[in-house]
Write a protein that holds these residues in place. Structure first.
Motif, PDB file in Angstrom:
ATOM      1  N   ILE A   1     -37.208  -1.585  37.672  1.00  0.00           N
ATOM      2  CA  ILE A   1     -38.592  -1.313  37.267  1.00  0.00           C
ATOM      3  C   ILE A   1     -38.615  -1.267  35.743  1.00  0.00           C
ATOM      4  O   ILE A   1     -38.178  -0.285  35.128  1.00  0.00           O
ATOM      5  N   PRO A   2     -39.102  -2.319  35.087  1.00  0.00           N
ATOM      6  CA  PRO A   2     -38.907  -2.469  33.632  1.00  0.00           C
ATOM      7  C   PRO A   2     -40.053  -1.935  32.765  1.00  0.00           C
ATOM      8  O   PRO A   2     -40.739  -2.679  32.079  1.00  0.00           O
ATOM      9  N   ALA A   3     -40.261  -0.620  32.781  1.00  0.00           N
ATOM     10  CA  ALA A   3     -41.252   0.020  31.907  1.00  0.00           C
ATOM     11  C   ALA A   3     -42.647  -0.557  32.121  1.00  0.00           C
ATOM     12  O   ALA A   3     -43.315  -0.985  31.185  1.00  0.00           O
ATOM     13  N   ILE A   4     -43.096  -0.543  33.377  1.00  0.00           N
ATOM     14  CA  ILE A   4     -44.403  -1.126  33.723  1.00  0.00           C
ATOM     15  C   ILE A   4     -45.340  -0.051  34.256  1.00  0.00           C
ATOM     16  O   ILE A   4     -44.924   1.045  34.612  1.00  0.00           O
ATOM     17  N   LYS A   5     -46.625  -0.409  34.355  1.00  0.00           N
ATOM     18  CA  LYS A   5     -47.608   0.521  34.888  1.00  0.00           C
ATOM     19  C   LYS A   5     -47.429   0.692  36.390  1.00  0.00           C
ATOM     20  O   LYS A   5     -47.282  -0.279  37.135  1.00  0.00           O
ATOM     21  N   LEU A   6     -47.467   1.952  36.798  1.00  0.00           N
ATOM     22  CA  LEU A   6     -47.467   2.288  38.212  1.00  0.00           C
ATOM     23  C   LEU A   6     -48.876   2.704  38.649  1.00  0.00           C
ATOM     24  O   LEU A   6     -49.279   2.470  39.783  1.00  0.00           O
ATOM     25  N   PHE A   7     -49.594   3.318  37.712  1.00  0.00           N
ATOM     26  CA  PHE A   7     -50.998   3.690  37.902  1.00  0.00           C
ATOM     27  C   PHE A   7     -51.798   3.120  36.732  1.00  0.00           C
ATOM     28  O   PHE A   7     -51.330   3.135  35.590  1.00  0.00           O
ATOM     29  N   SER A   8     -52.990   2.654  37.035  1.00  0.00           N
ATOM     30  CA  SER A   8     -53.892   2.152  35.996  1.00  0.00           C
ATOM     31  C   SER A   8     -55.179   2.952  36.039  1.00  0.00           C
ATOM     32  O   SER A   8     -55.893   2.943  37.055  1.00  0.00           O
ATOM     33  N   GLN A   9     -55.436   3.698  34.963  1.00  0.00           N
ATOM     34  CA  GLN A   9     -56.640   4.520  34.829  1.00  0.00           C
ATOM     35  C   GLN A   9     -56.851   5.403  36.058  1.00  0.00           C
ATOM     36  O   GLN A   9     -57.943   5.521  36.596  1.00  0.00           O
ATOM     37  N   GLY A  10     -55.762   6.007  36.503  1.00  0.00           N
ATOM     38  CA  GLY A  10     -55.839   6.976  37.581  1.00  0.00           C
ATOM     39  C   GLY A  10     -55.610   6.436  38.970  1.00  0.00           C
ATOM     40  O   GLY A  10     -55.449   7.214  39.920  1.00  0.00           O
ATOM     41  N   GLN A  11     -55.585   5.114  39.128  1.00  0.00           N
ATOM     42  CA  GLN A  11     -55.444   4.517  40.452  1.00  0.00           C
ATOM     43  C   GLN A  11     -54.069   3.860  40.599  1.00  0.00           C
ATOM     44  O   GLN A  11     -53.618   3.145  39.703  1.00  0.00           O
ATOM     45  N   PRO A  12     -53.395   4.092  41.749  1.00  0.00           N
ATOM     46  CA  PRO A  12     -52.087   3.464  41.952  1.00  0.00           C
ATOM     47  C   PRO A  12     -52.216   1.949  42.059  1.00  0.00           C
ATOM     48  O   PRO A  12     -53.181   1.439  42.633  1.00  0.00           O
ATOM     49  N   ILE A  13     -51.263   1.255  41.489  1.00  0.00           N
ATOM     50  CA  ILE A  13     -51.197  -0.201  41.628  1.00  0.00           C
ATOM     51  C   ILE A  13     -50.393  -0.461  42.894  1.00  0.00           C
ATOM     52  O   ILE A  13     -49.158  -0.401  42.896  1.00  0.00           O
ATOM     53  N   GLU A  14     -51.090  -0.719  43.984  1.00  0.00           N
ATOM     54  CA  GLU A  14     -50.470  -0.735  45.303  1.00  0.00           C
ATOM     55  C   GLU A  14     -49.375  -1.784  45.426  1.00  0.00           C
ATOM     56  O   GLU A  14     -48.378  -1.575  46.123  1.00  0.00           O
ATOM     57  N   SER A  15     -49.535  -2.913  44.765  1.00  0.00           N
ATOM     58  CA  SER A  15     -48.524  -3.957  44.874  1.00  0.00           C
ATOM     59  C   SER A  15     -47.185  -3.485  44.309  1.00  0.00           C
ATOM     60  O   SER A  15     -46.117  -3.746  44.891  1.00  0.00           O
ATOM     61  N   VAL A  16     -47.233  -2.754  43.198  1.00  0.00           N
ATOM     62  CA  VAL A  16     -46.004  -2.231  42.604  1.00  0.00           C
ATOM     63  C   VAL A  16     -45.416  -1.142  43.494  1.00  0.00           C
ATOM     64  O   VAL A  16     -44.193  -1.093  43.715  1.00  0.00           O
ATOM     65  N   MET A  17     -46.266  -0.287  44.020  1.00  0.00           N
ATOM     66  CA  MET A  17     -45.801   0.775  44.906  1.00  0.00           C
ATOM     67  C   MET A  17     -45.082   0.185  46.115  1.00  0.00           C
ATOM     68  O   MET A  17     -44.028   0.672  46.535  1.00  0.00           O
ATOM     69  N   ARG A  18     -45.640  -0.889  46.678  1.00  0.00           N
ATOM     70  CA  ARG A  18     -45.039  -1.499  47.861  1.00  0.00           C
ATOM     71  C   ARG A  18     -43.698  -2.153  47.540  1.00  0.00           C
ATOM     72  O   ARG A  18     -42.759  -2.084  48.330  1.00  0.00           O
ATOM     73  N   ILE A  19     -43.617  -2.785  46.387  1.00  0.00           N
ATOM     74  CA  ILE A  19     -42.350  -3.411  45.991  1.00  0.00           C
ATOM     75  C   ILE A  19     -41.249  -2.362  45.935  1.00  0.00           C
ATOM     76  O   ILE A  19     -40.125  -2.584  46.410  1.00  0.00           O
ATOM     77  N   ILE A  20     -41.554  -1.203  45.368  1.00  0.00           N
ATOM     78  CA  ILE A  20     -40.555  -0.141  45.261  1.00  0.00           C
ATOM     79  C   ILE A  20     -40.175   0.364  46.653  1.00  0.00           C
ATOM     80  O   ILE A  20     -39.001   0.523  46.984  1.00  0.00           O
ATOM     81  N   GLU A  21     -41.178   0.600  47.497  1.00  0.00           N
ATOM     82  CA  GLU A  21     -40.924   1.166  48.819  1.00  0.00           C
ATOM     83  C   GLU A  21     -40.057   0.259  49.685  1.00  0.00           C
ATOM     84  O   GLU A  21     -39.124   0.727  50.352  1.00  0.00           O
ATOM     85  N   VAL A  22     -40.390  -1.028  49.728  1.00  0.00           N
ATOM     86  CA  VAL A  22     -39.680  -1.911  50.668  1.00  0.00           C
ATOM     87  C   VAL A  22     -38.253  -2.197  50.215  1.00  0.00           C
ATOM     88  O   VAL A  22     -37.462  -2.744  50.989  1.00  0.00           O
ATOM     89  N   ASN A  23     -37.898  -1.821  49.007  1.00  0.00           N
ATOM     90  CA  ASN A  23     -36.528  -1.998  48.545  1.00  0.00           C
ATOM     91  C   ASN A  23     -35.655  -0.783  48.825  1.00  0.00           C
ATOM     92  O   ASN A  23     -34.479  -0.767  48.441  1.00  0.00           O
ATOM     93  N   SER A  24     -36.206   0.235  49.486  1.00  0.00           N
ATOM     94  CA  SER A  24     -35.460   1.452  49.763  1.00  0.00           C
ATOM     95  C   SER A  24     -35.132   1.563  51.242  1.00  0.00           C
ATOM     96  O   SER A  24     -35.950   1.222  52.105  1.00  0.00           O
ATOM     97  N   ARG A  25     -33.947   2.071  51.537  1.00  0.00           N
ATOM     98  CA  ARG A  25     -33.572   2.375  52.915  1.00  0.00           C
ATOM     99  C   ARG A  25     -34.190   3.693  53.380  1.00  0.00           C
ATOM    100  O   ARG A  25     -34.100   4.043  54.560  1.00  0.00           O
ATOM    101  N   LEU A  26     -34.772   4.439  52.443  1.00  0.00           N
ATOM    102  CA  LEU A  26     -35.399   5.732  52.744  1.00  0.00           C
ATOM    103  C   LEU A  26     -36.830   5.744  52.210  1.00  0.00           C
ATOM    104  O   LEU A  26     -37.172   6.521  51.316  1.00  0.00           O
ATOM    105  N   PRO A  27     -37.708   4.859  52.734  1.00  0.00           N
ATOM    106  CA  PRO A  27     -39.040   4.708  52.132  1.00  0.00           C
ATOM    107  C   PRO A  27     -39.897   5.962  52.189  1.00  0.00           C
ATOM    108  O   PRO A  27     -40.654   6.231  51.250  1.00  0.00           O
ATOM    109  N   GLU A  28     -39.804   6.735  53.263  1.00  0.00           N
ATOM    110  CA  GLU A  28     -40.621   7.940  53.359  1.00  0.00           C
ATOM    111  C   GLU A  28     -40.203   8.968  52.310  1.00  0.00           C
ATOM    112  O   GLU A  28     -41.051   9.587  51.654  1.00  0.00           O
ATOM    113  N   THR A  29     -38.914   9.153  52.178  1.00  0.00           N
ATOM    114  CA  THR A  29     -38.413  10.087  51.169  1.00  0.00           C
ATOM    115  C   THR A  29     -38.770   9.615  49.774  1.00  0.00           C
ATOM    116  O   THR A  29     -39.195  10.398  48.917  1.00  0.00           O
ATOM    117  N   LEU A  30     -38.603   8.325  49.535  1.00  0.00           N
ATOM    118  CA  LEU A  30     -38.936   7.762  48.226  1.00  0.00           C
ATOM    119  C   LEU A  30     -40.402   8.011  47.891  1.00  0.00           C
ATOM    120  O   LEU A  30     -40.735   8.409  46.763  1.00  0.00           O
TER     121      LEU A  30
END
Length: 554
Positions: free
Chosen positions: A157-186
């Motif tokens: 994750i190279p120093a990018i926005k995760l939220f923009s003006q208060g709203q989550p950027i869902e595409s970035v959130m999903r990329i992070i989640e699907v790369n984890s073996r523990l998505p709920e914990t993450l």
């Protein structure tokens, strides 16, 4: 230092604002601890919080791992480098875990940072960092001693926005989640970090509104200038000159440090060191700066607050492409052992010259232990991530402390047995002080631990990378070196295997993972130890009568 009277801001107001900044940092820490889902965060407290000024200079640090707090200002500065000012808006939250993009450490350590605005101006950043148990990679937990490039260690994750003006950027959130073996914990850990930076931002907005933007910013500048003055005064009391030390590591490579101390500067020269490791034993230049900052703080102002001004007198010199300034795509999974080795190397270099200010060497390893596999009760994958506690070195004033985290990893706790047994597929059979010989002296090193995990299911694994296994904790003034850090695997058939470094070693139901951490080094000749102390050591099982007789003859 800026004269507050010239700006018509009274000293009491400045002090109140500074106290408030510390309180905000601590509240961020509490919010994150209470809402995280991983025991490594809410029990062990493998995390850190802080506040920076608009340019990314550390203004206040919360609780947490000192080496983590030291990451936050550097992460914010890199975020500012990579994101144009006109794209930074209220409500944004940035994320980075990549050591080439401000993450500093390794991919499991995620930094979240939020800009804080008041009256249309950027006045500060709130930030936190925590170890997330799994962000992908070639093995569960992401830590592999076999990694040869960072691409094998997890999602970057190279120093990018995760939220923009208060709203989550869902595409970035999903990329992070699907790369984890523990998505709920993450997901839970991610939202805990979001909650922390948001509560900090609200408190700073209120603080700025109460006192005004100009007063708020002047208070931060004032406190940093004060931090610099404290450090400069302390530098004048340190011995002046150039001090050097080379030390062979367990891997066979030799690390070298040269420290030059003047009335104005504390310079750490690391340019004459090996090329970057082909495996994951590397660290970033900013990580080396953190190691130097921690030693510097210990010998100048160990009990005072830390901020960007405190570290202005420090210079760190590195060679790009070396183990202390690794270049892309070098792997970083075991960066923590490289940095703790550097921290200990600087400590050892200076200790003989500081008149007893610093103790002898401690177990000085994170002793990061990663155990995972299918949970016997739920069938779901689990991953335990634990640093270990060990013995500290003896000093001019007395025996070393037993069962304490390394200074590099301080402000953390070991995971309670009840939590470990509930959350993980393991039984905790024992946690005791390590009685192995080592660390004898007029004052003895503190004891490490013996910790037994009994595996409850087949198909589990162990990964670890311990240092101070071959080259044990060093002593001072004629004391004896400490014992070793290592892990024993006691198989069901009674066979025993010993490791200091291993990746994804299979362990099955009934196998016992026995962790042994080192005692610290001794201080002074063992023959000079007081008779009543020797008797106490024998009674506690740390010394045999025969060994006591041998030590009296040294």
């Amino acid at each position: 230092m800026t004269d507050s009277r010239d700006n018509r801001i009274d000293p009491i107001t400045l002090e109140i604002i500074q106290g408030s900044l510390q309180a905000v940092s601590d509240e961020m820490f509490a919010a994150m601890r209470k809402t995280a889902m991983s025991p490594i965060i809410y029990e062990v407290l493998d995390m850190g919080t802080g506040i920076t000024d608009p340019t990314g200079q550390l203004a206040s640090s919360g609780a947490g791992i000192p080496a983590f707090v030291g990451v936050l200002d550097k992460a914010v500065q890199r975020i500012l480098e990579l994101n144009p000012p006109d794209t930074v808006a209220p409500g944004d939250i940035y994320a980075t875990n990549d050591p080439y993009y401000g993450g500093v450490t390794h991919l499991n350590d995620m930094v979240l940072a939020m800009p804080v605005f008041s009256e249309g101006q950027l006045i500060a950043w709130t930030a936190n960092i925590a170890h997330w148990p799994d962000l992908g990679g070639m093995v569960p937990g992401g830590i592999s001693n076999d990694a040869t490039e960072i691409y094998q260690e997890g999602v970057r994750i190279p120093a990018i926005k995760l939220f923009s003006q208060g709203q989550p950027i869902e595409s970035v959130m999903r990329i992070i989640e699907v790369n984890s073996r523990l998505p709920e914990t993450l997901r839970g850990d991610l939202w805990a970090g979001v909650a922390a930076v948001r509560v900090g931002a609200r408190r700073l907005e209120d603080l700025s509104a109460k006192y005004g933007v100009e007063t708020f910013q002047e208070a931060m500048r004032h406190f940093m200038d004060y931090g610099e003055q404290v450090s400069l005064r302390a530098l004048k009391d340190l011995p002046k000159g150039t001090f050097e030390l080379s030390e062979e590591q367990d891997s066979g490579v030799t690390y070298h440090v040269k420290v030059d101390i003047t009335d104005q500067r504390f310079t750490v020269d690391l340019r004459h060191n090996p090329d970057q490791d082909r495996g994951p034993n590397n660290c970033a230049r900013d990580g080396c700066l953190i190691a130097a900052q921690m030693v510097f703080k210990s010998i100048t102002d160990p009990y005072g607050a830390a901020n960007g001004g405190s570290f202005r007198p420090i210079d760190v010199l590195t060679r790009p492409g070396s183990v202390f300034d690794a270049q892309e795509p070098a792997a970083f999974a075991v960066y923590y052992e490289v940095e703790v080795r550097l921290y200990d190397l600087i400590w050892r270099c200076l200790a003989p010259h500081l008149g007893g200010l610093l103790p002898a060497g401690n177990f000085s390893s994170i002793c990061g232990t990663f155990i995972g596999g299918p949970h016997p009760d739920t069938g779901k994958h689990f991953t335990i991530v634990e640093p270990q506690i060990g013995g500290w070195g003896a000093s001019l004033e007395g025996d070393g402390n037993s069962a304490i985290f390394s200074g590099f990893h301080g402000e953390t706790y070991n995971c309670p047995a009840e939590v470990a047994e509930t959350r993980y597929g393991l039984y905790v059979d024992q946690l005791a002080l390590n009685e192995e010989p080592g660390g004898e002296g007029e004052f003895v090193g503190g004891r490490g631990i013996v910790l037994d995990y009994r595996v409850r299911n087949d198909g589990c694994f162990l990964t670890c990378a311990y240092t101070r296994n071959i080259h044990r904790p060093w002593a001072l003034e004629g004391g004896e070196q400490g014992s070793s850090n290592y892990v024993e695997i006691i198989r069901v058939d009674g066979s025993v295997e010993t490791y200091a470094v291993v990746t994804a070693l299979q362990v099955n139901e009934g196998d016992v993972i026995r962790i042994r951490t080192a005692s610290g080094g001794g201080y002074g000749l063992p023959a000079n130890r007081a008779p009543d102390a020797v008797s106490r050591d024998i009674k506690n099982g740390f010394l045999t009568p025969e060994r006591a007789r041998q030590l009296r003859q040294l």
